[in-house]
Design a protein around this motif. Structure first.
Motif, PDB file in Angstrom:
ATOM      1  N   ILE A   1     -75.169  63.483  10.542  1.00  0.00           N
ATOM      2  CA  ILE A   1     -73.705  63.371  10.777  1.00  0.00           C
ATOM      3  C   ILE A   1     -73.574  61.698  10.399  1.00  0.00           C
ATOM      4  O   ILE A   1     -72.678  61.268   9.661  1.00  0.00           O
ATOM      5  N   ALA A   2     -74.869  61.277  11.274  1.00  0.00           N
ATOM      6  CA  ALA A   2     -74.219  59.277  11.128  1.00  0.00           C
ATOM      7  C   ALA A   2     -74.485  58.958   9.402  1.00  0.00           C
ATOM      8  O   ALA A   2     -73.574  58.190   8.885  1.00  0.00           O
ATOM      9  N   ARG A   3     -75.885  59.633   8.944  1.00  0.00           N
ATOM     10  CA  ARG A   3     -75.631  59.578   7.665  1.00  0.00           C
ATOM     11  C   ARG A   3     -74.082  59.706   6.567  1.00  0.00           C
ATOM     12  O   ARG A   3     -73.950  58.818   5.419  1.00  0.00           O
ATOM     13  N   GLU A   4     -74.222  60.996   6.683  1.00  0.00           N
ATOM     14  CA  GLU A   4     -73.010  61.874   5.443  1.00  0.00           C
ATOM     15  C   GLU A   4     -71.774  60.798   6.061  1.00  0.00           C
ATOM     16  O   GLU A   4     -70.827  60.756   4.961  1.00  0.00           O
ATOM     17  N   SER A   5     -71.563  60.170   7.060  1.00  0.00           N
ATOM     18  CA  SER A   5     -70.267  59.606   7.492  1.00  0.00           C
ATOM     19  C   SER A   5     -70.060  58.717   6.915  1.00  0.00           C
ATOM     20  O   SER A   5     -69.055  57.962   6.767  1.00  0.00           O
ATOM     21  N   ALA A   6     -71.178  57.538   7.305  1.00  0.00           N
ATOM     22  CA  ALA A   6     -71.703  56.586   7.103  1.00  0.00           C
ATOM     23  C   ALA A   6     -71.070  56.055   5.201  1.00  0.00           C
ATOM     24  O   ALA A   6     -70.308  55.606   4.520  1.00  0.00           O
ATOM     25  N   GLN A   7     -71.624  57.611   4.601  1.00  0.00           N
ATOM     26  CA  GLN A   7     -71.185  57.673   3.226  1.00  0.00           C
ATOM     27  C   GLN A   7     -69.487  57.852   2.818  1.00  0.00           C
ATOM     28  O   GLN A   7     -68.766  57.729   1.693  1.00  0.00           O
TER      29      GLN A   7
END
Length: 192
Positions: A35-41
């Protein structure tokens, strides 16, 4: 399975999924990394509530996600005018809870909060003061605005709101006799 399909989640899906896990106190490290990786994108597509909720989620669970918090600090600073009182309070609370300094973001939160202070509920007031004091951020105009608003609504503060507010002012070294008098009176009434 959600971790593998996270790329299909939109900002609302990401925020709601994380919020649901945090609300129940469920830790899922691989999911939260995804979720952190996708949210940052996708951060530029998040609305103010999504931005505030996602950082609240990570802070509530004590999960550090530096790239996500950096991205959200930058995005939130640019769009701070779209944040409501709860979004402002939750965002500052999340960064303070994890001990993440974000000077530009906190400057923006202070300015916007001063303008919107009349929309803050007691918890928003208390959490905002606590957040700024916890990170040692000086914001005299904001602290003055919190005093004015808090004194008017002191009867609606919970015991924790009262305690966190006096702690914040004492820790920040902000002299606020009107606030302390109001809190003392309210506390005396409740203690009996």
């Amino acid at each position: 399975e959600s971790e593998q399909r996270i790329g299909t989640f939109n900002p609302q899906d990401l925020s709601n999924t994380a919020w649901s896990f945090a609300t129940l106190g469920v830790r899922a490290p691989q999911l939260f990394d995804a979720i952190a990786r996708e949210s940052a994108q996708q951060v530029s597509n998040f609305n103010a509530q999504n931005l505030a909720n996602i950082v609240w989620t990570y802070a509530t669970l004590g999960v550090r996600a530096p790239q996500l918090f950096d991205a959200i600090a930058r995005e939130s600073t640019q769009r701070i005018g779209s944040f409501n009182g709860q979004d402002l309070a939750n965002t500052s609370w999340a960064f303070a809870t994890l001990g993440i300094p974000a000077p530009q973001l906190f400057d923006a939160i202070a300015r916007e909060s001063e303008q919107r202070i009349g929309t803050f509920n007691p918890q928003d007031l208390s959490n905002t003061a606590w957040s700024f004091a916890t990170l040692g951020v000086r914001a005299p105009k904001l602290f003055d605005a919190i005093v004015r608003e808090s004194v008017q609504h002191i009867g609606s503060f919970t015991a924790q709101n009262l305690t966190n507010t006096v702690w914040a002012y004492a820790s920040a070294g902000v002299h606020a006799p009107e606030l302390f008098d109001a809190i003392a009176y309210e506390s005396e009434q409740r203690i009996g």
